[in-house]
Scaffold this motif. Structure first.
Motif, mmCIF file in Angstrom:
data_model
loop_
_atom_site.group_PDB
_atom_site.id
_atom_site.type_symbol
_atom_site.label_atom_id
_atom_site.label_comp_id
_atom_site.label_asym_id
_atom_site.label_seq_id
_atom_site.Cartn_x
_atom_site.Cartn_y
_atom_site.Cartn_z
ATOM 1 N N THR A 34 -16.587 -67.943 18.737
ATOM 2 C CA THR A 34 -15.993 -66.730 18.175
ATOM 3 C C THR A 34 -16.174 -66.685 16.663
ATOM 4 O O THR A 34 -16.549 -65.660 16.081
ATOM 5 C CB THR A 34 -14.493 -66.658 18.514
ATOM 6 N N ALA A 35 -15.924 -67.821 16.014
ATOM 7 C CA ALA A 35 -16.087 -67.885 14.564
ATOM 8 C C ALA A 35 -17.535 -67.648 14.158
ATOM 9 O O ALA A 35 -17.815 -66.976 13.151
ATOM 10 C CB ALA A 35 -15.602 -69.235 14.040
ATOM 11 N N HIS A 39 -11.097 -66.253 10.828
ATOM 12 C CA HIS A 39 -10.201 -67.309 10.345
ATOM 13 C C HIS A 39 -8.815 -67.154 10.954
ATOM 14 O O HIS A 39 -8.206 -68.125 11.423
ATOM 15 C CB HIS A 39 -10.144 -67.235 8.818
ATOM 16 N N ALA A 40 -8.301 -65.933 10.959
ATOM 17 C CA ALA A 40 -6.973 -65.679 11.510
ATOM 18 C C ALA A 40 -6.928 -65.948 13.012
ATOM 19 O O ALA A 40 -5.929 -66.438 13.535
ATOM 20 C CB ALA A 40 -6.554 -64.232 11.214
ATOM 21 N N GLN A 41 -8.022 -65.645 13.709
ATOM 22 C CA GLN A 41 -8.045 -65.800 15.162
ATOM 23 C C GLN A 41 -8.243 -67.246 15.606
ATOM 24 O O GLN A 41 -7.718 -67.659 16.639
ATOM 25 C CB GLN A 41 -9.161 -64.942 15.769
ATOM 26 N N THR A 42 -9.012 -68.018 14.835
ATOM 27 C CA THR A 42 -9.464 -69.317 15.321
ATOM 28 C C THR A 42 -8.988 -70.507 14.500
ATOM 29 O O THR A 42 -9.086 -71.651 14.968
ATOM 30 C CB THR A 42 -11.007 -69.370 15.343
ATOM 31 N N GLY A 43 -8.532 -70.282 13.259
ATOM 32 C CA GLY A 43 -8.212 -71.393 12.384
ATOM 33 C C GLY A 43 -9.428 -72.042 11.770
ATOM 34 O O GLY A 43 -9.331 -73.112 11.154
ATOM 35 N N MET A 72 -19.411 -76.129 16.607
ATOM 36 C CA MET A 72 -18.133 -76.656 16.123
ATOM 37 C C MET A 72 -17.280 -76.997 17.335
ATOM 38 O O MET A 72 -16.768 -76.106 18.007
ATOM 39 C CB MET A 72 -17.440 -75.626 15.228
ATOM 40 N N ASP A 73 -17.155 -78.281 17.630
ATOM 41 C CA ASP A 73 -16.385 -78.705 18.794
ATOM 42 C C ASP A 73 -14.899 -78.668 18.452
ATOM 43 O O ASP A 73 -14.473 -79.246 17.454
ATOM 44 C CB ASP A 73 -16.814 -80.116 19.201
ATOM 45 N N HIS A 74 -14.126 -78.002 19.270
ATOM 46 C CA HIS A 74 -12.700 -77.731 19.035
ATOM 47 C C HIS A 74 -12.540 -76.784 17.846
ATOM 48 O O HIS A 74 -12.013 -75.694 17.986
ATOM 49 C CB HIS A 74 -11.891 -79.024 18.852
ATOM 50 N N GLY A 75 -12.946 -77.197 16.667
ATOM 51 C CA GLY A 75 -13.083 -76.263 15.554
ATOM 52 C C GLY A 75 -11.890 -76.106 14.637
ATOM 53 O O GLY A 75 -12.059 -75.842 13.455
ATOM 54 N N THR A 76 -10.696 -76.240 15.154
ATOM 55 C CA THR A 76 -9.501 -75.943 14.352
ATOM 56 C C THR A 76 -9.504 -76.705 13.030
ATOM 57 O O THR A 76 -9.703 -77.910 12.989
ATOM 58 C CB THR A 76 -8.230 -76.303 15.134
ATOM 59 N N GLY A 77 -9.291 -75.985 11.943
ATOM 60 C CA GLY A 77 -9.173 -76.602 10.637
ATOM 61 C C GLY A 77 -10.476 -76.849 9.907
ATOM 62 O O GLY A 77 -10.468 -77.362 8.785
ATOM 63 N N ILE A 78 -11.608 -76.484 10.492
ATOM 64 C CA ILE A 78 -12.888 -76.630 9.789
ATOM 65 C C ILE A 78 -12.933 -75.664 8.610
ATOM 66 O O ILE A 78 -12.542 -74.496 8.721
ATOM 67 C CB ILE A 78 -14.070 -76.369 10.741
ATOM 68 N N VAL A 79 -13.407 -76.156 7.463
ATOM 69 C CA VAL A 79 -13.565 -75.339 6.260
ATOM 70 C C VAL A 79 -14.989 -75.518 5.745
ATOM 71 O O VAL A 79 -15.432 -76.651 5.510
ATOM 72 C CB VAL A 79 -12.560 -75.747 5.161
#
Length: 305
Positions: A153-154, A181-185, A200-207
């Motif tokens: 999605t990102a 960003h708002a939808q996925t973190g 991006m596996d799992h993905g949460t918090g990637i910057v």
């Protein structure tokens, strides 16, 4: 009659707005000069549906009507996107001697160039979907990946946002990116350059920062940061913007969860960066960087990382 002091509140808010507009050199009494977030949301949803009509398009769509839906949806989305581009350009050029016709012609040319990139955007996204499917043993199908994975999605949003950024519509691009960003973190600046087959596996918090450059077939896990180490200051004490300050990640690199890579360093082709490490120096192609290796290097050369 209201139980609240509405007139007083309205008057005070007007005063605050006018002070802000004066400080920002806004044109008094002019038209709206900024894109609408609601309109951008509609455009993005339409483009996503047009890129993947039978999976992310309307529930009632049948394959025989696919081309008609795509044509109608893209036409409407591009017209709406052009109106938002006019708003951005009106804001950016508010102090210039430019006519409404010139603004509209400029916006039309930029959106036309964006539109011509849509087939390439879809082709790139297919490589991202396949990378996620092949890279995650839990994935049962490419359709599951497309429908469910936040990293995909990102990337759909980024593949739309990046061309807008390159075409000088940076505010619209940022609005698209922040929607993801708002939808996925997952926080990917639209200026970041990302090659094919990105996962991006799992993905949460990637910057991923604005000037990051990522090669092909790169895999990142959750909580990875590709950030800047410092911000150069100009003669007036203001941070200098737009300078290359984020990492270059070459092809076939894997970066595990929690790793932080800062500054304009290069992570060489095929390197592996272990979890929770802090990297501020170049990494050679094929190298493996772990907490243990960093501690060993620090023991022999203090301060080296």
């Amino acid at each position: 009659m209201s139980a609240f002091p509405i007139d007083e509140i309205v008057s005070s808010l007007r005063q605050v707005r006018n002070e802000w507009r004066s400080a920002q050199q806004r044109v008094a009494g002019g038209e709206r000069q900024l894109p609408s977030r609601a309109a951008v949301d509609e455009v993005v949803e339409s483009l996503i549906g047009a890129l993947f009509p039978m999976r992310l398009g309307p529930a009632h769509l049948r394959e025989e009507g696919e081309d008609f839906y795509v044509a109608h949806t893209i036409d409407q989305a591009l017209r709406q996107l052009q109106e938002q581009a006019v708003q951005e350009l009106r804001h950016v050029r508010r102090l210039d001697a430019v006519t409404p016709a010139e603004l509209r012609a400029d916006a039309e040319q930029r959106i036309r160039e964006f539109a011509l990139q849509l087939p390439a955007i879809r082709a790139l996204l297919d490589t991202d979907v396949m990378a996620a499917y092949q890279g995650d043993p839990a994935a049962q199908s490419v359709d599951e990946v497309l429908l469910c994975y936040p990293g995909v999605t990102a990337m759909i949003h980024h593949r739309i946002a990046h061309p807008l950024y390159r075409l000088g519509l940076s505010l619209l691009a940022r609005m698209v990116a922040e929607r993801a960003h708002a939808q996925t973190g997952i926080d990917i600046h639209p200026g970041a350059t990302i090659g094919a087959g990105f996962f991006m596996d799992h993905g949460t918090g990637i910057v991923i920062g604005e000037t990051a450059v990522i090669g092909q077939h790169v895999r990142l896990y959750q909580q990875v940061t590709l950030g800047a180490k410092r911000f150069p200051i100009d003669e007036n004490g203001h941070p200098q913007k737009g300078l290359p300050r984020h990492p270059v990640v070459e092809d076939d690199v894997v970066i595990y969860a929690g790793a932080t890579i800062l500054g304009r360093v290069t992570i060489g082709k095929g390197a592996t960066i272990g979890g929770n490490v802090w990297v501020t120096d170049d990494v050679l192609p094929g190298a493996s960087v772990t907490q243990a290796s960093l501690q060993k290097n620090r023991g022999s050369r203090p301060g080296d990382c």
